[in-house]
Design an enzyme around this catalytic site. Structure first.
Site, PDB file in Angstrom:
ATOM      1  N   ASP A 161     -21.468  30.846 -56.418  1.00 39.98           N
ATOM      2  CA  ASP A 161     -22.126  30.897 -57.843  1.00 39.98           C
ATOM      3  C   ASP A 161     -21.195  30.526 -59.019  1.00 39.98           C
ATOM      4  O   ASP A 161     -21.741  29.989 -59.677  1.00 39.98           O
ATOM      5  CB  ASP A 161     -22.714  32.435 -57.947  1.00 39.98           C
ATOM      6  CG  ASP A 161     -23.230  32.743 -59.335  1.00 39.98           C
ATOM      7  OD1 ASP A 161     -24.327  31.964 -59.688  1.00 39.98           O
ATOM      8  OD2 ASP A 161     -22.800  33.502 -60.124  1.00 39.98           O
ATOM      9  N   SER A 183     -28.525  33.246 -58.988  1.00 42.11           N
ATOM     10  CA  SER A 183     -27.262  33.490 -59.424  1.00 42.11           C
ATOM     11  C   SER A 183     -27.211  35.191 -59.504  1.00 42.11           C
ATOM     12  O   SER A 183     -25.948  35.773 -59.130  1.00 42.11           O
ATOM     13  CB  SER A 183     -27.068  32.755 -60.646  1.00 42.11           C
ATOM     14  OG  SER A 183     -25.982  33.297 -61.382  1.00 42.11           O
TER      15      SER A 183
END
Ligand code: URA
Ligand code: CA
Length: 434
Positions: A161, A183
């Site tokens: 991420d 995310s």
């Protein structure tokens, strides 16, 4: 498998398999898949979106890209709260001891963060002696004993991420609901959450400016959570104006103490009771929202919430007596009133703009290297819908420099007064599920 084929598949709007998504995330994390291919892939997602299954797969692939915190040694359902961020958002400081006081285990990993004010960790560091660098065993023991502990971010959580977010930032692909939702959810899951309560903000001071976008993001995150076995609920709340009155680190700690005493700003208290009720419900410490809320109101009234805060602070080396005497928090050298230039109703307090004024004083970081001044910030004296007379204070500046001309000018530009009566905006727009 070849990355170029997967880019093409997504570009043409076809659904990727679990294995294909794992291949992409793994390859990108190790560096086998170069940035230019990942950029094209992110852009394909931006235009074609992702199915529910793809979103869940992307989330879990990012969780698996790094360390996952194991909180299984802590008794009970570990519920984490996440806010999409706003100005003067003091909810974590209030919620952690508040829900802990009714038995919800709060094992909070928190960051410093960029922006108008510091993150929760910075705010807690305004309490003399408070240590956020406790080791894992101490952290777990403290949560089992006191129901609450806060630790600074450690370990290598969701490296995929981190890398993807940086790439999205420079390829115009931040604003994609599946990418934002996966995310945020991947980070919460990697931090060990069994269940998640989301506070999705909407308005000028929020990441999601429009209510429709906020609802879509909230629904996307709730679906991901539920699809990967984490009970998830979301509250969509207002961030057109700052939450509460205080915008600054020590100032927000004081505001949190006031709120735990039942003497805080009404909007902050209400949002904490709303989010807190969901946390209590998900932690199975109440059987209905109504019962959860009653329990929270009770621990505010009987002082247990405040006492839990005090024990939490002193257990991590902090001076718990600030709870009884908030003047022990860092104090700014200058306290300067910004007075209304005319009579009128406050119709607008542009949250991000007033947040910038606080940052100029030193309350937040403009870059990762900036130093925070914990004492400084702003305290709003009026909120939207309230009437103010010319010469009355609109905002109080807490500063360590005497020259605040630029900050004052920014504050005047952020606040609009009108002659017609204005209603305060709603605090909570929606909840998912409702
Ligand atoms: N915040 C996140 O953590 N991720 C995003 O993609 C956007 C905002
Ligand atoms: Ca506040």
């Amino acid at each position: 498998m070849r990355m170029v084929d997967l880019i093409e598949k997504k570009r043409d709007g076809r659904e990727l398999t679990t294995e294909e998504i794992q291949f992409v995330v793994k390859g990108f994390t190790t560096g086998d898949i170069p940035d230019y291919q990942m950029s094209a892939f992110a852009m394909a997602i931006y235009f074609k979106g992702m199915t529910e299954q793809e979103r869940a797969d992307l989330t879990m692939a990012m969780v698996d890209s790094g360390d996952v915190i194991d909180l299984s040694a802590i008794e009970g359902v570990k519920v984490d709260k996440h806010s999409t961020g706003g100005v003067g958002d003091t909810t974590t400081l209030v919620l952690a001891p508040l829900v802990a006081a009714v038995g919800v285990p709060v094992a909070k990993m928190s960051g410093r963060g960029l922006g108008h004010t510091g993150g929760t960790i910075d705010k807690l560091e305004s309490i003399a002696g408070f240590d956020v660098e406790i080791d894992k065993q101490t952290f777990i023991n403290l949560v089992n004993k006191n129901k609450v502990a806060v630790v600074g971010q450690t370990g290598n959580l969701t490296p995929a991420d981190k890398k993807l977010y940086a790439l999205r930032d420079v390829t115009a692909t931040v604003n994609s609901i599946p990418l934002i939702a996966s995310s945020i959810m991947s980070k919460k899951i990697a931090a060990g959450a069994d269940a998640i309560v989301l506070d999705v903000k909407t308005g000028a001071g929020a990441f999601m400016k429009s209510l429709d976008d906020a609802k879509e993001l909230a629904q996307a995150m709730v679906n991901i959570g539920n699809n990967v076995g984490r009970n998830t609920m979301a509250v969509i709340s207002d961030m057109s104006q700052p939450l509460g009155y205080a915008i600054g680190n020590a100032l927000e700690v004081k505001e949190a103490i006031d709120t735990l005493k039942g003497e805080g700003p009404k909007d902050l208290e209400e949002l904490c009771l709303t989010l807190g009720s969901y946390m209590v419900l998900l932690a199975e410490k109440a059987s209905s929202l109504q019962e959860a809320r009653q329990k929270l109101e009770e621990v505010i009234q009987n002082g247990q919430a405040l006492e839990t805060f005090k024990i939490f602070l002193s257990s991590q080396g902090g001076d718990g007596s600030v709870v009884d005497d908030p003047t022990k928090l860092p104090q700014a050298n200058y306290v300067i009133e910004v007075e209304a230039k005319q009579d009128g109703y406050v119709s607008e307090i542009v949250a991000d703009s007033i947040g910038t004024a606080a940052m100029w004083l030193g309350a937040g970081r403009a870059t990762k290297e900036s130093e925070i001044d914990l004492a400084v910030g702003l305290v709003l004296r009026k909120k939207i819908g309230e009437y103010v007379k010319a010469g009355e204070p609109l905002v109080t500046i807490h500063s360590n420099t005497e020259d605040v001309a630029k900050v004052k000018e920014k504050i005047y530009k952020s606040i609009t007064l009108t002659s017609e009566k204005v209603d305060a905006p709603p605090l909570v727009y929606d909840t998912i599920p409702n």
